[in-house]
Design a protein around this motif. Structure first.
Motif, PDB file in Angstrom:
ATOM      1  N   ASP A 257      25.198  67.022   7.008  1.00  0.00           N
ATOM      2  CA  ASP A 257      25.695  65.788   7.624  1.00  0.00           C
ATOM      3  C   ASP A 257      27.191  65.834   7.912  1.00  0.00           C
ATOM      4  O   ASP A 257      27.763  64.865   8.399  1.00  0.00           O
ATOM      5  N   GLY A 258      27.851  66.945   7.570  1.00  0.00           N
ATOM      6  CA  GLY A 258      29.285  67.079   7.829  1.00  0.00           C
ATOM      7  C   GLY A 258      30.152  66.485   6.745  1.00  0.00           C
ATOM      8  O   GLY A 258      31.333  66.215   6.964  1.00  0.00           O
ATOM      9  N   LEU A 259      29.612  66.291   5.562  1.00  0.00           N
ATOM     10  CA  LEU A 259      30.355  65.659   4.471  1.00  0.00           C
ATOM     11  C   LEU A 259      30.928  66.721   3.531  1.00  0.00           C
ATOM     12  O   LEU A 259      30.661  66.743   2.336  1.00  0.00           O
TER      13      LEU A 259
ATOM     14  N   MET B  88      33.240  57.227   9.368  1.00  0.00           N
ATOM     15  CA  MET B  88      33.488  58.356  10.261  1.00  0.00           C
ATOM     16  C   MET B  88      33.073  58.029  11.691  1.00  0.00           C
ATOM     17  O   MET B  88      33.802  58.348  12.638  1.00  0.00           O
ATOM     18  N   LYS B  89      31.922  57.369  11.844  1.00  0.00           N
ATOM     19  CA  LYS B  89      31.429  57.054  13.185  1.00  0.00           C
ATOM     20  C   LYS B  89      32.224  55.925  13.832  1.00  0.00           C
ATOM     21  O   LYS B  89      32.608  56.010  14.996  1.00  0.00           O
ATOM     22  N   LYS B  90      32.467  54.843  13.077  1.00  0.00           N
ATOM     23  CA  LYS B  90      33.157  53.681  13.643  1.00  0.00           C
ATOM     24  C   LYS B  90      34.596  53.990  14.008  1.00  0.00           C
ATOM     25  O   LYS B  90      35.083  53.601  15.066  1.00  0.00           O
ATOM     26  N   GLN B  91      35.311  54.677  13.104  1.00  0.00           N
ATOM     27  CA  GLN B  91      36.738  54.894  13.317  1.00  0.00           C
ATOM     28  C   GLN B  91      37.055  56.272  13.894  1.00  0.00           C
ATOM     29  O   GLN B  91      38.217  56.602  14.095  1.00  0.00           O
ATOM     30  N   LYS B  92      35.995  57.090  14.100  1.00  0.00           N
ATOM     31  CA  LYS B  92      36.152  58.430  14.663  1.00  0.00           C
ATOM     32  C   LYS B  92      37.198  59.244  13.891  1.00  0.00           C
ATOM     33  O   LYS B  92      38.178  59.718  14.458  1.00  0.00           O
ATOM     34  N   VAL B  93      36.980  59.347  12.578  1.00  0.00           N
ATOM     35  CA  VAL B  93      37.889  60.086  11.710  1.00  0.00           C
ATOM     36  C   VAL B  93      37.129  61.209  11.013  1.00  0.00           C
ATOM     37  O   VAL B  93      35.901  61.247  11.011  1.00  0.00           O
ATOM     38  N   SER B  94      37.885  62.116  10.403  1.00  0.00           N
ATOM     39  CA  SER B  94      37.282  63.233   9.677  1.00  0.00           C
ATOM     40  C   SER B  94      36.712  62.751   8.341  1.00  0.00           C
ATOM     41  O   SER B  94      36.945  61.623   7.916  1.00  0.00           O
ATOM     42  N   PHE B  95      36.004  63.643   7.692  1.00  0.00           N
ATOM     43  CA  PHE B  95      35.412  63.337   6.390  1.00  0.00           C
ATOM     44  C   PHE B  95      36.485  62.965   5.372  1.00  0.00           C
ATOM     45  O   PHE B  95      36.355  61.971   4.655  1.00  0.00           O
ATOM     46  N   ASP B  96      37.575  63.746   5.322  1.00  0.00           N
ATOM     47  CA  ASP B  96      38.645  63.455   4.356  1.00  0.00           C
ATOM     48  C   ASP B  96      39.301  62.107   4.631  1.00  0.00           C
ATOM     49  O   ASP B  96      39.580  61.345   3.710  1.00  0.00           O
ATOM     50  N   GLU B  97      39.532  61.807   5.909  1.00  0.00           N
ATOM     51  CA  GLU B  97      40.138  60.515   6.249  1.00  0.00           C
ATOM     52  C   GLU B  97      39.198  59.361   5.904  1.00  0.00           C
ATOM     53  O   GLU B  97      39.644  58.318   5.418  1.00  0.00           O
TER      54      GLU B  97
ATOM     55  N   ILE C 298      39.992  56.232   3.443  1.00  0.00           N
ATOM     56  CA  ILE C 298      39.829  54.835   3.875  1.00  0.00           C
ATOM     57  C   ILE C 298      38.923  54.092   2.906  1.00  0.00           C
ATOM     58  O   ILE C 298      39.225  52.972   2.476  1.00  0.00           O
ATOM     59  N   ARG C 299      37.816  54.721   2.499  1.00  0.00           N
ATOM     60  CA  ARG C 299      36.891  54.094   1.555  1.00  0.00           C
ATOM     61  C   ARG C 299      37.574  53.833   0.220  1.00  0.00           C
ATOM     62  O   ARG C 299      37.437  52.757  -0.364  1.00  0.00           O
ATOM     63  N   GLN C 300      38.344  54.819  -0.255  1.00  0.00           N
ATOM     64  CA  GLN C 300      39.028  54.651  -1.541  1.00  0.00           C
ATOM     65  C   GLN C 300      40.071  53.533  -1.464  1.00  0.00           C
ATOM     66  O   GLN C 300      40.204  52.734  -2.392  1.00  0.00           O
ATOM     67  N   GLN C 301      40.815  53.461  -0.363  1.00  0.00           N
ATOM     68  CA  GLN C 301      41.808  52.401  -0.206  1.00  0.00           C
ATOM     69  C   GLN C 301      41.136  51.027  -0.167  1.00  0.00           C
ATOM     70  O   GLN C 301      41.657  50.065  -0.730  1.00  0.00           O
ATOM     71  N   ARG C 302      39.980  50.936   0.474  1.00  0.00           N
ATOM     72  CA  ARG C 302      39.243  49.669   0.500  1.00  0.00           C
ATOM     73  C   ARG C 302      38.808  49.263  -0.908  1.00  0.00           C
ATOM     74  O   ARG C 302      38.893  48.090  -1.275  1.00  0.00           O
ATOM     75  N   LEU C 303      38.331  50.238  -1.683  1.00  0.00           N
ATOM     76  CA  LEU C 303      37.927  49.945  -3.057  1.00  0.00           C
ATOM     77  C   LEU C 303      39.103  49.453  -3.892  1.00  0.00           C
ATOM     78  O   LEU C 303      38.975  48.514  -4.674  1.00  0.00           O
ATOM     79  N   LEU C 304      40.249  50.095  -3.722  1.00  0.00           N
ATOM     80  CA  LEU C 304      41.436  49.673  -4.474  1.00  0.00           C
ATOM     81  C   LEU C 304      41.833  48.247  -4.088  1.00  0.00           C
ATOM     82  O   LEU C 304      42.105  47.417  -4.956  1.00  0.00           O
ATOM     83  N   LYS C 305      41.871  47.967  -2.779  1.00  0.00           N
ATOM     84  CA  LYS C 305      42.231  46.622  -2.324  1.00  0.00           C
ATOM     85  C   LYS C 305      41.241  45.583  -2.852  1.00  0.00           C
ATOM     86  O   LYS C 305      41.636  44.505  -3.272  1.00  0.00           O
ATOM     87  N   LYS C 306      39.959  45.940  -2.820  1.00  0.00           N
ATOM     88  CA  LYS C 306      38.923  45.026  -3.301  1.00  0.00           C
ATOM     89  C   LYS C 306      39.127  44.692  -4.774  1.00  0.00           C
ATOM     90  O   LYS C 306      38.849  43.579  -5.208  1.00  0.00           O
TER      91      LYS C 306
END
Length: 137
Positions: free
Chosen positions: A55-57, A87-96, A100-108
């Motif tokens: 899946d490219g992960l 990755m699909k919505k923001q058209k970013v790489s796996f690392d990015e 983004i997911r980790q930053q969202r978790l921290l903010k949450k």
């Protein structure tokens, strides 16, 4: 009365023929409702690191080939659907997408993604503040 009985029998036949589709739709609806309520499924044996690589992960920073080399029997990455969506919505790489997911978790969880410190006004630190320590280096 005969018309009602005929309609009832037709509905039963249609439901019987479409039972797999009805089951899939009900299952998907239940999963979405659980996610809306904040429930998450526990990891299962479904999936694998091979599937995640397909899946490219994987990346040079997060190499899943090592897991395969060590015959890791776990079910693969957790929350891979969320990372794939990013990755699909923001058209970013796996690392990015992972960042983004980790930053969202921290903010949450009311944590500043830049410093890793709680944003709670009652939080007290002793020593130099993060802004002071970064300017003095």
């Amino acid at each position: 009365m005969i018309i009602l009985l005929t309609v009832f029998i037709l509905i039963i036949i249609v439901c019987f023929l479409l039972r797999k589709k009805i089951y899939e739709v009900a299952n998907r609806g239940a999963d979405q409702m659980n996610r809306l309520l904040g429930y998450h499924l526990l990891p299962t044996t479904l999936g694998s690191f091979e599937d995640d690589i397909d899946d490219g992960l994987t990346s040079s920073q997060f190499d899943l080939e090592a897991n395969l080399d060590q015959n890791d029997q776990r079910a693969g990455l957790k929350d891979k659907e969320e990372i794939l969506k990013i990755m699909k919505k923001q058209k970013v790489s796996f690392d990015e997408a992972r960042l983004i997911r980790q930053q969202r978790l921290l903010k949450k969880n009311n944590i500043d993604p830049a410093t890793g410190l709680p944003l709670d006004p009652k939080f007290v630190t002793f020593g130099p503040s993060p802004s002071e320590s970064s300017s003095s280096s």
